[in-house]
Design a protein around this motif. Structure first.
Motif, mmCIF file in Angstrom:
data_model
loop_
_atom_site.group_PDB
_atom_site.id
_atom_site.type_symbol
_atom_site.label_atom_id
_atom_site.label_comp_id
_atom_site.label_asym_id
_atom_site.label_seq_id
_atom_site.Cartn_x
_atom_site.Cartn_y
_atom_site.Cartn_z
ATOM 1 N N VAL A 54 6.823 -77.185 65.777
ATOM 2 C CA VAL A 54 7.795 -76.288 66.433
ATOM 3 C C VAL A 54 7.272 -74.726 65.866
ATOM 4 C CG1 VAL A 54 10.093 -75.311 66.802
ATOM 5 C CG2 VAL A 54 9.549 -77.841 66.454
ATOM 6 N N LEU A 55 6.619 -73.971 66.833
ATOM 7 C CA LEU A 55 6.337 -72.717 66.231
ATOM 8 C C LEU A 55 7.528 -71.543 67.009
ATOM 9 C CD1 LEU A 55 2.380 -73.163 67.555
ATOM 10 C CD2 LEU A 55 3.509 -73.841 65.245
ATOM 11 N N ARG A 56 7.371 -70.617 66.091
ATOM 12 C CA ARG A 56 8.133 -69.406 66.768
ATOM 13 C C ARG A 56 7.101 -68.623 67.713
ATOM 14 N NH1 ARG A 56 11.021 -66.292 62.279
ATOM 15 N NH2 ARG A 56 8.878 -65.538 61.597
ATOM 16 N N ASP A 59 5.457 -65.113 67.308
ATOM 17 C CA ASP A 59 4.528 -64.848 66.305
ATOM 18 C C ASP A 59 3.419 -65.342 66.544
ATOM 19 O OD1 ASP A 59 6.485 -64.214 64.647
ATOM 20 O OD2 ASP A 59 6.492 -65.891 63.176
ATOM 21 N N VAL A 60 2.995 -66.093 67.446
ATOM 22 C CA VAL A 60 1.762 -66.602 68.178
ATOM 23 C C VAL A 60 1.377 -65.773 69.397
ATOM 24 C CG1 VAL A 60 1.461 -68.629 66.940
ATOM 25 C CG2 VAL A 60 2.811 -68.603 69.249
ATOM 26 N N PHE A 62 3.348 -65.045 72.266
ATOM 27 C CA PHE A 62 4.307 -65.382 73.368
ATOM 28 C C PHE A 62 5.654 -64.816 73.266
ATOM 29 C CE2 PHE A 62 0.676 -67.852 74.028
ATOM 30 C CZ PHE A 62 0.641 -67.922 75.297
ATOM 31 N N ARG A 110 2.854 -63.829 77.464
ATOM 32 C CA ARG A 110 2.898 -62.689 76.278
ATOM 33 C C ARG A 110 3.907 -61.644 76.632
ATOM 34 N NH1 ARG A 110 -1.048 -64.351 73.447
ATOM 35 N NH2 ARG A 110 -2.193 -66.099 74.027
ATOM 36 N N GLN A 166 16.699 -68.995 66.573
ATOM 37 C CA GLN A 166 15.744 -68.183 66.926
ATOM 38 C C GLN A 166 16.072 -66.656 67.073
ATOM 39 O OE1 GLN A 166 12.525 -71.155 69.209
ATOM 40 N NE2 GLN A 166 12.952 -69.104 70.218
ATOM 41 N N SER A 167 14.890 -66.062 66.810
ATOM 42 C CA SER A 167 15.171 -64.369 66.855
ATOM 43 C C SER A 167 15.049 -64.031 68.280
ATOM 44 C CB SER A 167 14.020 -63.744 65.973
ATOM 45 O OG SER A 167 12.970 -64.418 66.382
#
Lengths: 169, 169
Positions: A54-56, A59-60, A62, A110, A166-167
């Motif tokens: 699970v990615l934030r 931060d990548v 998107f 993005r 989440q932020s």
DNA sequence: GTTGAAAATCGCCGTTA
DNA sequence: TAACGGCGATTTTCAAC
């Protein structure tokens, strides 16, 4: 077919996907080899489809989340357009719905410019009549974790609002 | 802050969450300990939020997927109602949206009866004005995997329609 | 980031209930 | 059929460089 111990294993894995076999075995009070075999069986049967980090997203790269409703002209029962929509990079989810809108898509882009490109790709798919998009301002919760504890009393308590606060996006 | 190698690691993990450190190390051509440290750093920074097993919902008793729009009366900037909604078991996602509907929820329920109960719980939350629900008939794709390959040319190709060809619900 | 070594785990297989 | 135990190969993890 899928007993209480399996449910406990699944319950652990849907929240802590990288839990070691040994730890799971300790949690359910069985030998590691037995747990390993159960996991394999669950994967083979397709109950466990895989594992995802699970990615934030921001931060990548998107920062944008959106939901797009797509109305499509296609024969009843056909999901060709849905498959075409699913292939567009940035489309995370494709749901065929009961409403008058044929598909509901979850999209990550993005930025707004990128979102526009994606929407243009939707429009270029033959049979797509029109789209309606709702942009997400903030995601409060985003998880896959099903409340498995509810039914079988697996011993693990219901997790609340925990995962992923989440932020802003 | 987050270089190409990190991107490759993340790209692997978002699709194969249980890939061993050793395998990742081989993939990126580094020592396992270095990869371990990178992963730890990514988790500590919150880029990696966790790991989830991907389960087939109907196999664990959740045959129904639905999206519910909730209109709420609350002060601008407040998300108290959203947090309350998130706590309802079966609510997987809570998005605060830009439209006139305040929240968009992704919900999973055991059956229609269960869904009704969940919707009643929504209605019982103070400030919830009304709800509108769309039931999913079939989910064609459901993933978290972001097209990370697009930007940095990490070396891994874009994955298409691969993950999760789900069965009917 | 790398190497190296100790501890833990993985994962197969024969045995058992 | 499912779980156990043992054991070698592999991995994890930490320290020193």
């Amino acid at each position: 077919m899928i007993d209480k111990i399996d449910m406990t294993i699944l319950s652990i894995l849907q929240d802590q996907g990288r839990t070691s076999n040994a730890d799971i075995a300790r949690a359910v009070g069985m030998a590691p080899s037995a747990v390993l075999e159960r996991m394999r069986k669950l994967e083979r049967k397709g109950v466990i489809r895989g594992f995802e980090a699970v990615l934030r997203p921001k931060d990548v790269g998107f920062a944008l989340t959106a939901f797009t409703f797509v109305r499509a002209d296609e024969g009843v029962g056909s999901t060709d357009i849905g498959k075409a929509l699913s292939r567009v990079p940035g489309v995370l989810e494709t749901h065929y719905t009961a409403g008058q809108d044929s598909y509901l898509l979850k999209v990550r882009a993005r930025d707004t410019e990128h979102l526009q490109l994606i929407l243009q790709e939707f429009g270029a798919i033959p049979g797509v009549r029109d789209t309606r998009t709702t942009v997400v301002l903030t995601t409060l919760k985003e998880s896959r974790s099903l409340p498995l504890a509810d039914d079988a009393a697996t011993g693990r308590q219901e997790q609340r609002g925990t995962t992923k606060e989440q932020s802003k996006e």
